[in-house]
Write an enzyme that holds these catalytic residues in place. Structure first.
Site, mmCIF file in Angstrom:
data_model
loop_
_atom_site.group_PDB
_atom_site.id
_atom_site.type_symbol
_atom_site.label_atom_id
_atom_site.label_comp_id
_atom_site.label_asym_id
_atom_site.label_seq_id
_atom_site.Cartn_x
_atom_site.Cartn_y
_atom_site.Cartn_z
ATOM 1 C CB VAL A 178 29.742 34.452 -57.778
ATOM 2 C CG1 VAL A 178 29.086 35.801 -57.551
ATOM 3 C CG2 VAL A 178 28.752 33.467 -58.398
ATOM 4 N N GLY A 214 29.073 27.708 -48.248
ATOM 5 C CA GLY A 214 29.737 27.056 -47.125
ATOM 6 C C GLY A 214 29.257 27.602 -45.790
ATOM 7 C CG ASP A 224 27.820 21.817 -37.823
ATOM 8 O OD1 ASP A 224 27.878 20.574 -37.855
ATOM 9 O OD2 ASP A 224 26.939 22.474 -38.405
ATOM 10 C CG HIS A 229 11.778 -9.674 -55.398
ATOM 11 N ND1 HIS A 229 12.688 -8.857 -56.022
ATOM 12 C CD2 HIS A 229 10.942 -10.140 -56.359
ATOM 13 C CE1 HIS A 229 12.419 -8.836 -57.320
ATOM 14 N NE2 HIS A 229 11.364 -9.604 -57.550
HETATM 15 P P1 NAD Z 1 29.874 23.291 -49.335
HETATM 16 O O1 NAD Z 1 31.252 23.657 -48.931
HETATM 17 O O2 NAD Z 1 29.480 21.870 -49.380
HETATM 18 O O3 NAD Z 1 29.546 23.919 -50.790
HETATM 19 C C1 NAD Z 1 29.748 25.270 -51.090
HETATM 20 C C2 NAD Z 1 30.199 25.399 -52.528
HETATM 21 O O4 NAD Z 1 30.242 26.787 -52.863
HETATM 22 C C3 NAD Z 1 31.592 24.852 -52.766
HETATM 23 O O5 NAD Z 1 31.519 23.821 -53.726
HETATM 24 C C4 NAD Z 1 32.380 26.064 -53.275
HETATM 25 O O6 NAD Z 1 33.275 25.736 -54.306
HETATM 26 C C5 NAD Z 1 31.283 26.995 -53.796
HETATM 27 N N1 NAD Z 1 31.652 28.415 -53.817
HETATM 28 C C6 NAD Z 1 32.234 29.136 -52.811
HETATM 29 N N2 NAD Z 1 32.435 30.417 -53.222
HETATM 30 C C7 NAD Z 1 31.961 30.516 -54.496
HETATM 31 C C8 NAD Z 1 31.876 31.573 -55.468
HETATM 32 N N3 NAD Z 1 32.314 32.810 -55.218
HETATM 33 N N4 NAD Z 1 31.320 31.303 -56.681
HETATM 34 C C9 NAD Z 1 30.854 30.069 -56.958
HETATM 35 N N5 NAD Z 1 30.929 29.034 -56.086
HETATM 36 C C10 NAD Z 1 31.463 29.253 -54.868
HETATM 37 O O7 NAD Z 1 28.929 24.122 -48.364
HETATM 38 P P2 NAD Z 1 27.374 24.058 -48.105
HETATM 39 O O8 NAD Z 1 26.651 23.401 -49.222
HETATM 40 O O9 NAD Z 1 27.018 25.457 -47.750
HETATM 41 O O10 NAD Z 1 27.252 23.124 -46.827
HETATM 42 C C11 NAD Z 1 27.957 23.440 -45.624
HETATM 43 C C12 NAD Z 1 28.108 22.230 -44.747
HETATM 44 O O11 NAD Z 1 26.859 21.826 -44.225
HETATM 45 C C13 NAD Z 1 28.704 21.049 -45.487
HETATM 46 O O12 NAD Z 1 29.693 20.448 -44.680
HETATM 47 C C14 NAD Z 1 27.526 20.130 -45.649
HETATM 48 O O13 NAD Z 1 27.920 18.765 -45.692
HETATM 49 C C15 NAD Z 1 26.702 20.435 -44.407
HETATM 50 N N6 NAD Z 1 25.274 20.115 -44.648
HETATM 51 C C16 NAD Z 1 24.902 18.810 -44.691
HETATM 52 C C17 NAD Z 1 23.589 18.491 -44.984
HETATM 53 C C18 NAD Z 1 23.175 17.050 -45.031
HETATM 54 O O14 NAD Z 1 23.811 16.229 -44.382
HETATM 55 N N7 NAD Z 1 22.151 16.714 -45.818
HETATM 56 C C19 NAD Z 1 22.659 19.482 -45.261
HETATM 57 C C20 NAD Z 1 23.073 20.796 -45.213
HETATM 58 C C21 NAD Z 1 24.402 21.090 -44.915
#
Ligand code: NAD
Length: 475
Positions: A250, A283, A324, A457
């Site tokens: 984006v 992120g 975090d 099972h």
């Molecule tokens: P993430 O880093 O996992 O994913 C963000 C994605 O956005 C990346 O793949 C990146 O390539 C993409 N991106 C960034 N800029 C972009 C752009 N301009 N255009 C298109 N794509 C773009 O981050 P998240 O999903 O926000 O999660 C953050 C953290 O929180 C992670 O470490 C995650 O593991 C943690 N989290 C964990 C859980 C869980 O355990 N279930 C739940 C929520 C969050």
């Protein structure tokens, strides 16, 4: 503004998310005089302990996903069960109310535990002044005081990262917190980022009826997940109607005529999308801005993460950072909880350790994805000699009986020693099934140990057993 000298503690914990509240409770259980300072306020301006995980993360997300799953199964699966329902509609306000009630109840549980263990729970913003003192400011800035402690634990968590090309306006362009508080189902929704958060939010809103498009800059999907599972996830999500555009970066987003125009680039050039809402899930960043006074000299890296050693100790004696805030492991609630307990026990002079190697990960989509240990691609890159057993859920009796047939279980073991090196699951209840694999790996089990363990099972966990048997029977 009045300034008064406040109490002294054995431990001050800053932040009451999973890492902070677990640590504070453990400190108090171990006889340490403990205070926990937190500044999260709910919509009514009331304190709500539990941090992002509870208020605007996993719990809120799982509560909404459950509602969305029920809505979808009524619409699409009940006929197959011979159940006729007519006139189904979604009441988003009620759905949000249920989610908020769950959050409030769990938050009260934390407050009750604090009261039970006589933890001083302080609603304020805290700032580290030096290795032994913390300045606290009330939300209305009416009072500032200083607390002292022998040990200080920083646990302020993380928040959504801003994306300069898509500035949040809290109406059309929103972050992941706001995406769990919408008052209507967007007709057409785009999400920037197909990471954990983007996928969890997509799973909710797509099921509630939004046409959902995920724009992901990376060419590969879920690159840290085992790629066989990621491929299966891609197929399943696509069949569910999620539109996953990979290699789509984006570059701009702007509001026009009550819609958002999103521009992105991929290998074919520049494209534009018109959507009703845009969620930025690109992120998260550690909450370290204004966490420490300059004179405290707390060492951060260039991205704002607190520098710690393997024992969560910062460069300041007596000051720890958990959850975090650090790069010790991923941003996952249970990692923070483990570190919270670890640091509390360290302070109390007990021996403990966090096993970062055997840390389960879960993506709460439908179906869920869960894994522990190494992926096939990482092991092959390291030149490890491995053997693999996979088992599809659709041949298990339980999956067929419940209609939750999507998914696979995959076990990777060392080719010579048979020690389990990784377990990867996509499927209904993967988050529950992974616990058995985590326990097996904690005890250094072999795949044969799993194969020789009797499983009830018919259950879904029988698929784990069957995956282990496929390795055993290959010998
Ligand atoms: P993430 O880093 O996992 O994913 C963000 C994605 O956005 C990346 O793949 C990146 O390539 C993409 N991106 C960034 N800029 C972009 C752009 N301009 N255009 C298109 N794509 C773009 O981050 P998240 O999903 O926000 O999660 C953050 C953290 O929180 C992670 O470490 C995650 O593991 C943690 N989290 C964990 C859980 C869980 O355990 N279930 C739940 C929520 C969050």
């Amino acid at each position: 503004m009045s300034k008064k000298k406040a109490k002294s503690f054995d431990v001050i914990v800053i932040g009451a998310g999973p890492a902070g509240y677990s640590s504070a409770i453990r400190c108090a259980q171990l006889g340490l005089k403990t205070a926990c300072i937190d500044n999260w306020l709910d919509k009514k301006g009331q304190s709500s302990l539990g941090g992002t995980y509870l208020n605007a993360g996993c719990v809120a997300s799982i509560a909404l996903l459950e509602s969305a799953k029920i809505y979808q199964s009524i619409n699409y699966n009940l006929k197959e069960h011979g159940i006729q329902v007519e006139g189904v509609s979604v009441d988003i306000a009620q759905m949000m109310q249920r989610k908020n009630a769950i959050v409030s109840s769990l938050s009260r549980q934390i407050a009750d535990s604090f009261a039970h263990y006589k933890i001083d729970c302080i609603q304020a913003k805290a700032k580290l002044l030096n290795g032994h003192s913390v300045e606290i400011t009330q939300a209305d800035r009416s009072a500032v005081s200083v607390l002292e402690a022998k040990h200080i634990i920083l646990a302020t968590g993380s928040s959504p990262m801003d994306l300069s090309c898509a500035p949040i306006d809290n109406e059309f362009i929103i972050d992941s917190t706001m995406a769990l508080n919408l008052d209507a189902v967007p007709k057409r929704l785009a999400i920037i980022g197909a990471g954990v958060i983007g996928l969890e939010l997509a799973s909710i809103w797509n099921r509630l009826g939004s046409e959902t498009i995920l724009l992901e800059a990376q060419e590969s999907f879920l690159s840290l997940t085992d790629q066989q599972i990621a491929l299966e996830a891609y197929r399943i999500y696509s069949e569910q109607g999620l539109e996953l555009r990979l290699g789509a970066r984006v570059i701009s987003a702007r509001k026009s005529s009550k819609k958002v125009t999103v521009e992105y680039q991929d290998s074919d050039g520049t494209h534009a999308l018109r959507v009703d809402k845009l969620i930025v899930a690109s992120g998260r960043k550690p909450n370290t801005e204004n966490l420490a006074a300059a004179e405290a000299d707390l060492l951060l890296d260039e991205n704002g993460y607190v520098h710690v050693d393997e024992n969560c100790r910062t460069t300041l004696p007596g000051v720890y950072a958990i959850g975090d805030l650090t790069l010790l492991g991923p941003m996952i609630a249970h990692k923070g909880i483990e570190e919270g307990l670890f640091v509390a026990e360290q302070i109390a002079g007990l021996h403990n350790q966090v096993n970062y190697e055997i840390l389960p990960s879960v993506i709460f989509t439908a179906p869920e994805i869960a894994w522990v240990g190494q992926t096939e691609q990482a092991l092959r890159a390291m030149g490890e000699s491995i053997k693999i057993g996979t088992f599809p859920l659709n041949v298990t009796a339980r999956a067929q009986a419940t209609g939750q047939t999507e998914g696979i279980v995959k076990i990777i073991a060392h080719a010579d020693t048979d020690t389990i090196l990784g377990v990867h699951i996509i499927g209904s209840q993967a988050s529950e099934m992974i616990a058995e694999a985590v326990l097996a790996m904690e005890f250094s089990a072999s795949s044969e140990d799993l194969a020789r363990t009797i499983h009830a099972h018919p259950t879904l966990s029988k698929a784990l057993h069957s995956a282990a048997l496929t390795i055993k029977n290959k010998k």
